[in-house]
Design an enzyme around this catalytic site. Structure first.
Site, PDB file in Angstrom:
ATOM      1  N   VAL A 203      16.375  10.911 -15.947  1.00 57.03           N
ATOM      2  CA  VAL A 203      16.974   9.645 -16.385  1.00 57.03           C
ATOM      3  C   VAL A 203      15.870   8.589 -16.400  1.00 57.03           C
ATOM      4  CG1 VAL A 203      18.702   7.872 -15.845  1.00 57.03           C
ATOM      5  CG2 VAL A 203      19.114  10.255 -15.152  1.00 57.03           C
ATOM      6  N   HIS A 204      15.662   7.925 -17.537  1.00 56.21           N
ATOM      7  CA  HIS A 204      14.701   6.827 -17.523  1.00 56.21           C
ATOM      8  C   HIS A 204      14.967   5.777 -18.594  1.00 56.21           C
ATOM      9  CE1 HIS A 204      12.934   9.124 -20.853  1.00 56.21           C
ATOM     10  NE2 HIS A 204      12.394   7.990 -21.227  1.00 56.21           N
ATOM     11  N   ARG A 205      15.905   6.037 -19.473  1.00 56.35           N
ATOM     12  CA  ARG A 205      16.171   5.143 -20.602  1.00 56.35           C
ATOM     13  C   ARG A 205      16.559   3.764 -20.084  1.00 56.35           C
ATOM     14  NH1 ARG A 205      13.841   6.459 -24.620  1.00 56.35           N
ATOM     15  NH2 ARG A 205      14.341   8.646 -24.388  1.00 56.35           N
ATOM     16  N   ASP A 280      18.562  11.826 -20.378  1.00 54.63           N
ATOM     17  CA  ASP A 280      18.595  10.820 -21.446  1.00 54.63           C
ATOM     18  C   ASP A 280      17.269  10.804 -22.197  1.00 54.63           C
ATOM     19  OD1 ASP A 280      16.886   9.513 -19.706  1.00 54.63           O
ATOM     20  OD2 ASP A 280      18.228   7.829 -19.314  1.00 54.63           O
TER      21      ASP A 280
END
Ligand code: UD1
Ligand code: UDP
Length: 361
Positions: A203-205, A280
């Site tokens: 997850v990094h968006r 993501d």
């Protein structure tokens, strides 16, 4: 012929590697690292795994708001481009480094070639969508990874001999490196998981880490999944910071197998042996498919629509309690039987790109 390649963020080191390898003698490639990513596990590990020579320049821009970060890149790139005066500037993907490379070049009347041209999420609130659109419109040569990307460019009036369907350089990279990764990586032993015995999540968006509701929905969902199967999370520094600020890091680290960002070989190995990927990331969605692993994309839309139709990927917007239930039901289903071939090219996108650059008039 002289080409200046501008890269700066983790996926760009990976995307550029097969292309750099494909340049024949006679092409002088000068690599400029903007320094957008700078932690050793976000940069150096990839130069080591992929045996890339150190970049000729490192602009060391580091983090900051979009305007400040992109502005610092532009100012430093302009000087280098004036000095080097290349035939082409080559940029990859949709980060601030991509936009800065394209903008600095086009203003100096240097031709821009864009790898991964034509991808669209149709969500202009995503910084990447703005970067992609502007970069495509500044580019002379548009190197599209999929048929859908060529179509998107046509819808914006970009067509003809500037646009080429070349395939996906990330597919090339996976084909080139997976066998070696599986041979040398010890990651499963190090983090004590078994093949097919864990879900891999990244997850990094910005839309998921800067929005507390979305971040809570994702991590509560992953914690729910972890009661049934271990969940391995190589944590992007942005997400670590957001979890810490939200007071959620401790609970997350307790319930999930949280590890530092992985090197490329460890990541390929984790993807290959996962029973499911939840992410993501654009790159990780595709890599799950390359390894034949189903994927749940933690977003409302994706640029890689081809994988939705074939059932290998499904979208789960991070709202309410949907994330945990959707991942658990995806785990309970059998994998799609058909794996469509050719969507991402033939594994030689890099060779096609090198040939186009060398022969373009
Ligand atoms: C960037 C790209 C995104 C891409 C991602 C790949 C933009 C707008 N976004 O997002 O499209 O998917 O890279 O990973 O270009 N940080 C560190 N150390 C680092 C790098 C970042 O601590 O080496 C932290 C900083 O707190 C920084 C934050 O992560 O503020 C975000 O970094 P940034 O490069 O701005 O965006 P990414 O989220 O990494
Ligand atoms: N990746 C990696 N280690 C990690 C997370 C990702 O090597 O801990 C690799 C992944 O295999 C893929 C690329 O980085 O090749 C994807 O980058 P990222 O998810 O940061 O960005 P995106 O693709 O969303 O732009």
């Amino acid at each position: 012929m002289k080409i200046v390649t501008v890269i700066g963020a983790r996926p760009q080191f990976i995307k550029s590697a097969p292309v750099s390898l494909s340049f024949r003698p006679g092409i002088d490639e000068i690599v400029v690292h903007t320094g957008q990513h700078y932690d050793p596990e976000m940069t150096e590990v990839f130069f080591a795994d992929l045996e890339l020579p150190p970049p000729a320049y490192n602009l060391d821009v580091r983090s900051g708001p979009h305007g400040a970060q992109t502005g610092r890149m532009l100012e430093r790139l302009e000087k280098i481009l004036e000095q080097e005066n290349p035939d082409w500037v080559l940029v990859y993907g949709d980060t601030n480094s991509t936009l800065a490379g394209a903008l600095a070049a086009v203003k100096l009347h240097i031709r821009v070639a864009h790898v991964e041209a034509g991808l669209r999420s149709f969500d202009r609130r995503m910084p990447e969508e703005v970067n992609r659109i502007l970069t495509d419109h500044a580019s002379e040569l548009l190197l599209a990874p999929t048929v859908g990307a060529v179509h998107n460019l046509g819808q914006e009036g970009i067509a003809g001999s500037r646009v080429h369907l070349v395939g996906d350089v990330m597919y090339d990279a996976v084909l080139q490196h997976t066998a070696r990764a599986l041979r040398v990586s010890t990651v499963l032993d190090r983090i004590c998981v078994q093949p097919q015995g864990y879900v891999l999540a990244t997850v990094h968006r910005a839309g998921n880490t800067d929005d507390r509701e979305a971040m809570r929905a994702i991590f509560e969902g992953l914690l729910q999944v972890s009661t049934a199967v271990p969940v391995v999370v190589p944590l992007h520094p942005r997400t670590r910071k957001s979890l810490l600020d939200a007071g959620m890091l401790e609970a997350v680290a307790k319930g999930l197998t949280v590890v530092d960002p992985m090197g490329y070989f460890d990541m390929l190995t984790l993807e290959h042996h996962a029973c499911l990927v939840a992410t993501d990331s654009g790159g990780v969605q595709k890599e799950a498919f390359f390894h034949g692993v189903p994927c749940v994309t933690l977003r409302a839309e994706t640029e890689w629509i081809e994988l939705l139709a074939s059932g290998w990927n499904r979208l789960v917007p991070p709202l309410g309690g949907a994330v945990g239930t959707s991942i658990l039901s995806a785990l309970a289903e059998s994998r799609p039987t058909e794996r469509p071939s050719g969507i991402f090219g033939d594994g030689n996108a890099a060779g096609a790109i090198a040939a186009l650059l060398a022969n373009y008039r």
